[in-house]
Write a protein that holds these residues in place. Structure first.
Motif, mmCIF file in Angstrom:
data_model
loop_
_atom_site.group_PDB
_atom_site.id
_atom_site.type_symbol
_atom_site.label_atom_id
_atom_site.label_comp_id
_atom_site.label_asym_id
_atom_site.label_seq_id
_atom_site.Cartn_x
_atom_site.Cartn_y
_atom_site.Cartn_z
ATOM 1 N N ARG A 195 0.817 -1.211 0.000
ATOM 2 C CA ARG A 195 0.000 0.000 0.000
ATOM 3 C C ARG A 195 0.854 1.266 0.000
ATOM 4 N NH1 ARG A 195 -5.265 -0.093 0.499
ATOM 5 N NH2 ARG A 195 -6.288 -2.023 0.972
ATOM 6 N N ASP A 196 2.154 1.128 0.268
ATOM 7 C CA ASP A 196 3.073 2.257 0.190
ATOM 8 C C ASP A 196 3.418 2.437 -1.291
ATOM 9 O OD1 ASP A 196 5.291 3.927 0.030
ATOM 10 O OD2 ASP A 196 6.205 3.123 1.847
ATOM 11 N N PRO A 197 2.979 3.525 -1.919
ATOM 12 C CA PRO A 197 3.210 3.708 -3.356
ATOM 13 C C PRO A 197 4.684 3.642 -3.758
ATOM 14 C CG PRO A 197 1.608 5.298 -2.576
ATOM 15 C CD PRO A 197 2.167 4.608 -1.357
ATOM 16 N N ALA A 198 5.566 4.129 -2.907
ATOM 17 C CA ALA A 198 6.990 4.087 -3.245
ATOM 18 C C ALA A 198 7.496 2.650 -3.301
ATOM 19 C CB ALA A 198 7.797 4.904 -2.240
ATOM 20 N N VAL A 199 7.132 1.836 -2.310
ATOM 21 C CA VAL A 199 7.557 0.433 -2.275
ATOM 22 C C VAL A 199 6.952 -0.316 -3.464
ATOM 23 C CG1 VAL A 199 7.376 -1.744 -0.990
ATOM 24 C CG2 VAL A 199 7.887 0.387 0.217
ATOM 25 N N ALA A 200 5.666 -0.155 -3.669
ATOM 26 C CA ALA A 200 4.993 -0.846 -4.764
ATOM 27 C C ALA A 200 5.560 -0.417 -6.111
ATOM 28 C CB ALA A 200 3.493 -0.577 -4.708
ATOM 29 N N GLY A 201 5.790 0.869 -6.294
ATOM 30 C CA GLY A 201 6.341 1.366 -7.553
ATOM 31 C C GLY A 201 7.711 0.786 -7.850
ATOM 32 N N GLU A 202 8.557 0.694 -6.826
ATOM 33 C CA GLU A 202 9.890 0.103 -7.012
ATOM 34 C C GLU A 202 9.782 -1.361 -7.418
ATOM 35 O OE1 GLU A 202 12.247 0.701 -3.488
ATOM 36 O OE2 GLU A 202 11.915 2.872 -3.543
ATOM 37 N N LEU A 203 8.878 -2.099 -6.769
ATOM 38 C CA LEU A 203 8.707 -3.513 -7.105
ATOM 39 C C LEU A 203 8.149 -3.698 -8.519
ATOM 40 C CD1 LEU A 203 7.343 -4.875 -3.713
ATOM 41 C CD2 LEU A 203 9.595 -5.323 -4.727
ATOM 42 N N LEU A 204 7.209 -2.851 -8.910
ATOM 43 C CA LEU A 204 6.639 -2.953 -10.251
ATOM 44 C C LEU A 204 7.680 -2.612 -11.315
ATOM 45 C CD1 LEU A 204 3.145 -1.378 -9.559
ATOM 46 C CD2 LEU A 204 3.700 -3.804 -9.826
ATOM 47 N N GLN A 205 8.493 -1.596 -11.063
ATOM 48 C CA GLN A 205 9.549 -1.252 -12.009
ATOM 49 C C GLN A 205 10.559 -2.389 -12.113
ATOM 50 O OE1 GLN A 205 9.545 1.429 -14.013
ATOM 51 N NE2 GLN A 205 11.353 0.573 -15.012
ATOM 52 N N ARG A 206 10.905 -2.968 -10.983
ATOM 53 C CA ARG A 206 11.827 -4.115 -10.959
ATOM 54 C C ARG A 206 11.264 -5.274 -11.780
ATOM 55 N NH1 ARG A 206 13.177 -7.322 -5.442
ATOM 56 N NH2 ARG A 206 13.809 -9.238 -6.447
ATOM 57 N N ALA A 207 9.959 -5.528 -11.636
ATOM 58 C CA ALA A 207 9.324 -6.613 -12.387
ATOM 59 C C ALA A 207 9.431 -6.379 -13.891
ATOM 60 C CB ALA A 207 7.861 -6.752 -11.971
ATOM 61 N N VAL A 208 9.153 -5.155 -14.326
ATOM 62 C CA VAL A 208 9.215 -4.847 -15.758
ATOM 63 C C VAL A 208 10.647 -4.994 -16.290
ATOM 64 C CG1 VAL A 208 8.932 -2.983 -17.450
ATOM 65 C CG2 VAL A 208 7.154 -3.398 -15.745
ATOM 66 N N GLU A 209 11.610 -4.586 -15.492
ATOM 67 C CA GLU A 209 13.003 -4.655 -15.925
ATOM 68 C C GLU A 209 13.562 -6.071 -15.916
ATOM 69 O OE1 GLU A 209 14.944 -1.927 -13.259
ATOM 70 O OE2 GLU A 209 14.160 -0.173 -14.320
ATOM 71 N N GLU A 210 13.136 -6.897 -14.955
ATOM 72 C CA GLU A 210 13.756 -8.211 -14.767
ATOM 73 C C GLU A 210 13.004 -9.377 -15.403
ATOM 74 O OE1 GLU A 210 14.427 -8.856 -10.592
ATOM 75 O OE2 GLU A 210 15.734 -7.108 -10.413
ATOM 76 N N ILE A 211 11.722 -9.224 -15.656
ATOM 77 C CA ILE A 211 10.930 -10.364 -16.124
ATOM 78 C C ILE A 211 10.620 -10.197 -17.612
ATOM 79 C CG2 ILE A 211 8.777 -11.657 -15.843
ATOM 80 C CD1 ILE A 211 8.806 -10.669 -12.894
ATOM 81 N N ASP A 212 11.134 -11.144 -18.397
ATOM 82 C CA ASP A 212 10.849 -11.115 -19.832
ATOM 83 C C ASP A 212 9.347 -11.185 -20.067
ATOM 84 O OD1 ASP A 212 13.557 -11.087 -20.419
ATOM 85 O OD2 ASP A 212 13.685 -13.260 -20.674
ATOM 86 N N ASP A 213 8.904 -10.585 -21.142
ATOM 87 C CA ASP A 213 7.511 -10.615 -21.582
ATOM 88 C C ASP A 213 6.576 -9.744 -20.750
ATOM 89 O OD1 ASP A 213 8.113 -12.403 -23.682
ATOM 90 O OD2 ASP A 213 7.965 -14.104 -22.311
ATOM 91 N N VAL A 214 7.104 -8.881 -19.870
ATOM 92 C CA VAL A 214 6.267 -7.940 -19.118
ATOM 93 C C VAL A 214 6.607 -6.524 -19.591
ATOM 94 C CG1 VAL A 214 5.701 -6.982 -16.850
ATOM 95 C CG2 VAL A 214 6.075 -9.443 -17.111
ATOM 96 N N ALA A 215 5.608 -5.835 -20.125
ATOM 97 C CA ALA A 215 5.809 -4.471 -20.617
ATOM 98 C C ALA A 215 5.367 -3.429 -19.595
ATOM 99 C CB ALA A 215 5.042 -4.264 -21.926
ATOM 100 N N HIS A 216 4.304 -3.712 -18.861
ATOM 101 C CA HIS A 216 3.769 -2.780 -17.873
ATOM 102 C C HIS A 216 3.228 -3.543 -16.680
ATOM 103 C CE1 HIS A 216 4.084 0.602 -20.566
ATOM 104 N NE2 HIS A 216 3.448 -0.079 -21.495
ATOM 105 N N ALA A 217 3.283 -2.901 -15.518
ATOM 106 C CA ALA A 217 2.716 -3.468 -14.296
ATOM 107 C C ALA A 217 2.117 -2.326 -13.478
ATOM 108 C CB ALA A 217 3.789 -4.203 -13.498
ATOM 109 N N ILE A 218 0.873 -2.502 -13.075
ATOM 110 C CA ILE A 218 0.127 -1.468 -12.352
ATOM 111 C C ILE A 218 -0.546 -2.112 -11.148
ATOM 112 C CG2 ILE A 218 -1.761 0.223 -12.505
ATOM 113 C CD1 ILE A 218 -1.365 -0.024 -15.642
ATOM 114 N N MET A 219 -0.463 -1.462 -10.011
ATOM 115 C CA MET A 219 -1.196 -1.906 -8.830
ATOM 116 C C MET A 219 -2.315 -0.900 -8.577
ATOM 117 S SD MET A 219 0.059 -2.909 -5.073
ATOM 118 C CE MET A 219 1.272 -3.901 -5.876
ATOM 119 N N THR A 220 -3.495 -1.427 -8.319
ATOM 120 C CA THR A 220 -4.671 -0.585 -8.155
ATOM 121 C C THR A 220 -5.553 -1.132 -7.034
ATOM 122 O OG1 THR A 220 -6.630 0.258 -9.324
ATOM 123 C CG2 THR A 220 -5.876 -1.902 -9.958
#
Length: 139
Positions: free
Chosen positions: A13-38
């Motif tokens: 629920r901390d936007p900074a923590v979630a944003g860092e994890l989502l950016q990490r996912a896009v950078e590290e996981i093949d076949d992922v272009a975008h990740a959004i938490m809502t």
């Protein structure tokens, strides 16, 4: 006493923590272009940098969050109607890739968009890796 997964949900629920994890996912996981938490009512918690934009703008994250809330609601009703249990995912396959909506908790959703021309099987594997990263970021 905290419930299993409660600590993870609080951290997400901390936007900074979630944003860092989502950016990490896009950078590290093949076949992922975008990740959004809502939230389940369509409010953006965080997104990877390319999906997020300046506050108040009509971004992929803002529009995707609203559509994810609707897709999740319809999916919940549909799986209940046909007696298939609780919704685990709503996945859509387009001619140039896939997008999926995944409930993370009772209040949070994850939206994952696949890279260009990703197949449904590769997308499902990539989306599960994003979910695993969010649920156990230190693993």
């Amino acid at each position: 006493m905290s419930r299993p997964g409660e600590r993870v949900e609080v951290a997400l629920r901390d936007p900074a923590v979630a944003g860092e994890l989502l950016q990490r996912a896009v950078e590290e996981i093949d076949d992922v272009a975008h990740a959004i938490m809502t939230t389940r009512d369509g409010l953006v918690i965080a997104a990877n940098r390319d999906a997020d934009g300046p506050p108040g703008t009509d971004t992929l994250a803002a529009r995707g969050s609203a559509m994810a809330a609707a897709a999740s609601g319809i999916g919940d009703h549909f799986t209940t109607l046909v007696r298939q249990g609780r919704l685990h995912a709503s996945v859509f396959e387009g001619e140039r890739g896939c997008v999926g909506v995944f409930p993370i908790s009772a209040t949070l959703l994850l939206v994952v968009a696949g890279g260009p021309a990703v197949t449904m099987g590769r997308f499902n594997a990539a989306a599960k890796r994003v979910l695993a990263l969010l649920q156990a970021p230190d693993a």
